[in-house]
Design a protein around this motif. Structure first.
Motif, PDB file in Angstrom:
ATOM      1  N   ILE A 241      34.527  20.939  39.798  1.00  0.00           N
ATOM      2  CA  ILE A 241      33.579  20.515  38.761  1.00  0.00           C
ATOM      3  C   ILE A 241      34.197  20.771  37.387  1.00  0.00           C
ATOM      4  N   ALA A 242      34.494  19.684  36.690  1.00  0.00           N
ATOM      5  CA  ALA A 242      35.291  19.789  35.464  1.00  0.00           C
ATOM      6  C   ALA A 242      34.469  19.775  34.183  1.00  0.00           C
ATOM      7  N   HIS A 243      33.182  19.514  34.283  1.00  0.00           N
ATOM      8  CA  HIS A 243      32.451  19.235  33.042  1.00  0.00           C
ATOM      9  C   HIS A 243      31.247  20.146  32.848  1.00  0.00           C
ATOM     10  N   THR A 244      31.386  21.382  33.272  1.00  0.00           N
ATOM     11  CA  THR A 244      30.271  22.305  33.061  1.00  0.00           C
ATOM     12  C   THR A 244      30.832  23.693  32.746  1.00  0.00           C
ATOM     13  N   ASN A 245      29.949  24.613  32.449  1.00  0.00           N
ATOM     14  CA  ASN A 245      30.371  26.002  32.281  1.00  0.00           C
ATOM     15  C   ASN A 245      29.695  26.831  33.370  1.00  0.00           C
ATOM     16  N   THR A 246      30.015  28.124  33.419  1.00  0.00           N
ATOM     17  CA  THR A 246      29.426  28.966  34.458  1.00  0.00           C
ATOM     18  C   THR A 246      28.179  29.656  33.916  1.00  0.00           C
ATOM     19  N   GLY A 247      27.381  30.199  34.824  1.00  0.00           N
ATOM     20  CA  GLY A 247      26.190  30.904  34.370  1.00  0.00           C
ATOM     21  C   GLY A 247      25.409  31.523  35.506  1.00  0.00           C
ATOM     22  N   LEU A 248      24.383  32.220  35.074  1.00  0.00           N
ATOM     23  CA  LEU A 248      23.572  32.991  36.015  1.00  0.00           C
ATOM     24  C   LEU A 248      22.175  33.093  35.419  1.00  0.00           C
ATOM     25  N   GLU A 249      21.155  32.885  36.256  1.00  0.00           N
ATOM     26  CA  GLU A 249      19.774  33.081  35.793  1.00  0.00           C
ATOM     27  C   GLU A 249      19.111  34.064  36.746  1.00  0.00           C
ATOM     28  N   VAL A 250      18.330  34.977  36.197  1.00  0.00           N
ATOM     29  CA  VAL A 250      17.541  35.887  37.036  1.00  0.00           C
ATOM     30  C   VAL A 250      16.088  35.756  36.593  1.00  0.00           C
ATOM     31  N   HIS A 251      15.236  35.375  37.524  1.00  0.00           N
ATOM     32  CA  HIS A 251      13.834  35.129  37.218  1.00  0.00           C
ATOM     33  C   HIS A 251      12.974  36.213  37.851  1.00  0.00           C
ATOM     34  N   GLY A 252      12.251  36.943  36.992  1.00  0.00           N
ATOM     35  CA  GLY A 252      11.433  38.047  37.486  1.00  0.00           C
ATOM     36  C   GLY A 252       9.954  37.813  37.225  1.00  0.00           C
ATOM     37  N   THR A 253       9.145  38.775  37.672  1.00  0.00           N
ATOM     38  CA  THR A 253       7.694  38.641  37.510  1.00  0.00           C
ATOM     39  C   THR A 253       7.261  38.723  36.044  1.00  0.00           C
ATOM     40  N   GLU A 254       8.086  39.373  35.183  1.00  0.00           N
ATOM     41  CA  GLU A 254       7.699  39.558  33.778  1.00  0.00           C
ATOM     42  C   GLU A 254       8.577  38.795  32.798  1.00  0.00           C
ATOM     43  N   GLY A 255       9.644  38.166  33.285  1.00  0.00           N
ATOM     44  CA  GLY A 255      10.543  37.466  32.369  1.00  0.00           C
ATOM     45  C   GLY A 255      11.726  36.884  33.108  1.00  0.00           C
ATOM     46  N   SER A 256      12.513  36.092  32.369  1.00  0.00           N
ATOM     47  CA  SER A 256      13.713  35.478  32.950  1.00  0.00           C
ATOM     48  C   SER A 256      14.906  35.767  32.060  1.00  0.00           C
TER      49      SER A 256
END
Ligand code: NDP
Length: 340
Positions: A241-256
């Motif tokens: 995949i050449a056209h994106t960046n990396t990342g991480l999401e964490v979704h919790g009960t009080e926030g993301s």
């Protein structure tokens, strides 16, 4: 160190790209270590590599490097099928071992490596660099402090454009541990275990060859990890995949938490926290080199202070999950992760 040494001599087993790009500078950046030797299976490559990287001694066998009295620690960054034999030889020679991921190609081999190092009384660590980043350390702290409540779901975006100079054994040599799962999913696993302070209990996955992997070597995998405390994590790892960046999401009960550009070797990345419809940037301490921190922690462990940033057991756990992901992708079934 029992012999009262103040500076550790590191020997490189493997004249690799990762050593050249990141680990040699990280070792030589420390006040208490320097690279003294390199070993390649080719004498000519060893000599050229030593000259190009300012390394005093070049060897063409593991035994010759291990016989060098200036070598206290080895960094193993050969292809994956060689890690086990090299670790066993290093432990037998009384050298401490920082081994690249994946530690081995089977769980039994990795367990044997760790047991042999423990019995020999040498420190063993795994070079999972990402948990050293200020971004991931901050995410771990935020989650531990309850900033987003109970983590329910994670999304991992670790699809990259594998550069041509790395399109060698990774894409065409299963015997060397090729494929995106042993290359990237192991890092996802270690990072998620670290930030969530939790263990993976089961996985599901689908893999694919999207044009880079040769034969049956997967260059793409998507899947789900189930964590013991109930968090579900979905991941996308790829070489294609050449056209994106990396990342991480964490979704919790009080926030993301939204972490961008954080699955990389570079000391970069940012984090935002969102509660309801309000989003704020998380203020980070300054970025620093991930590998330099890892080597600093390893040196400290050899001198009797603390543990490596990622321990040998951490390497076993990331391998166990990656092997379960490979099995899930092959069988189409959900797989319970076996750690023993
Ligand atoms: P490389 O392909 O650069 O090196 C692996 C081996 O390939 C070397 O030991 C070398 O054998 C041989 N080799 C390298 N270049 C050549 C060449 N031009 N001609 C012939 N042989 C060559 O591997 P990587 O640096 O990409 O990966 C090494 C290890 O590190 C792997 O276990 C990988 O999973 C891990 N890794 C970890 C990363 C991390 O951030 N933690 C990042 C990247 C890799 P010899 O030594 O005998 O000369």
């Amino acid at each position: 160190m029992a012999d009262g040494k103040k500076s550790l001599g590191w020997g490189l087993i493997g004249a690799s790209n990762i050593a050249r790009q990141y680990v040699i500078p990280a070792i030589n950046n420390q006040p208490d270590s320097h690279v003294v030797a390199v070993m390649s299976s080719s004498a000519e490559r060893a000599e050229n590599y030593a000259r190009e990287n300012g390394i005093p001694n070049a060897y063409s066998s593991v035994d010759a490097l291990l016989a060098d009295p200036g070598v206290d620690v080895v960094y193993i960054s050969t292809t994956n099928e060689k890690h086990k034999a090299e670790t066993l030889a290093a432990a037998a020679a009384g050298k401490h071992v920082l081994c690249e991921k994946p530690l081995a190609l089977t769980l039994a081999d990795a367990r044997e490596m760790v047991a042999v190092c423990a019995n020999a009384g040498v420190v063993m660590g795994t070079n999972h660099h990402l948990r050293n980043a200020i971004t991931h350390r901050t995410i771990r702290q935020l989650i531990a402090d309850g900033a987003i409540g109970k983590p329910l779901a994670v999304r991992v975006f670790h699809a990259v454009d594998l550069p041509p100079f790395l399109q060698t054994w990774r894409i065409n040599n299963p015997a060397a541990g090729a494929g995106v799962i042993l290359d990237i999913t192991v890092h996802d696993t270690d990072t998620l275990r670290f930030i969530l302070d939790d263990e993976v209990s089961a996985v599901s996955a689908v893999s694919a060859c999207h044009g880079m992997g040769e034969g049956n070597v997967e260059d793409t995998v998507m899947g789900i990890m189930e964590f013991e405390k109930g968090t579900l994590a979905q991941f996308h790892d790829a070489f294609t995949i050449a056209h994106t960046n990396t990342g991480l999401e964490v979704h919790g009960t009080e926030g993301s938490l939204f972490a961008e550009d954080v699955l990389t070797q570079q000391p970069i990345g940012s984090i935002r926290i969102r509660r309801k419809d309000k989003t704020e940037a998380v203020v980070l301490e300054p970025h620093y080199d991930l590998y330099t921190r890892a080597i600093g922690k390893f040196n400290a462990a050899v001198f009797g202070n603390g543990e490596p940033a990622a321990t040998a057991e951490d390497g076993i756990r990331s391998l166990a999950v990656a092997l379960a992901v490979a099995e899930a992708a092959e069988t189409g079934k959900r797989v319970i992760v076996k750690y023993q």
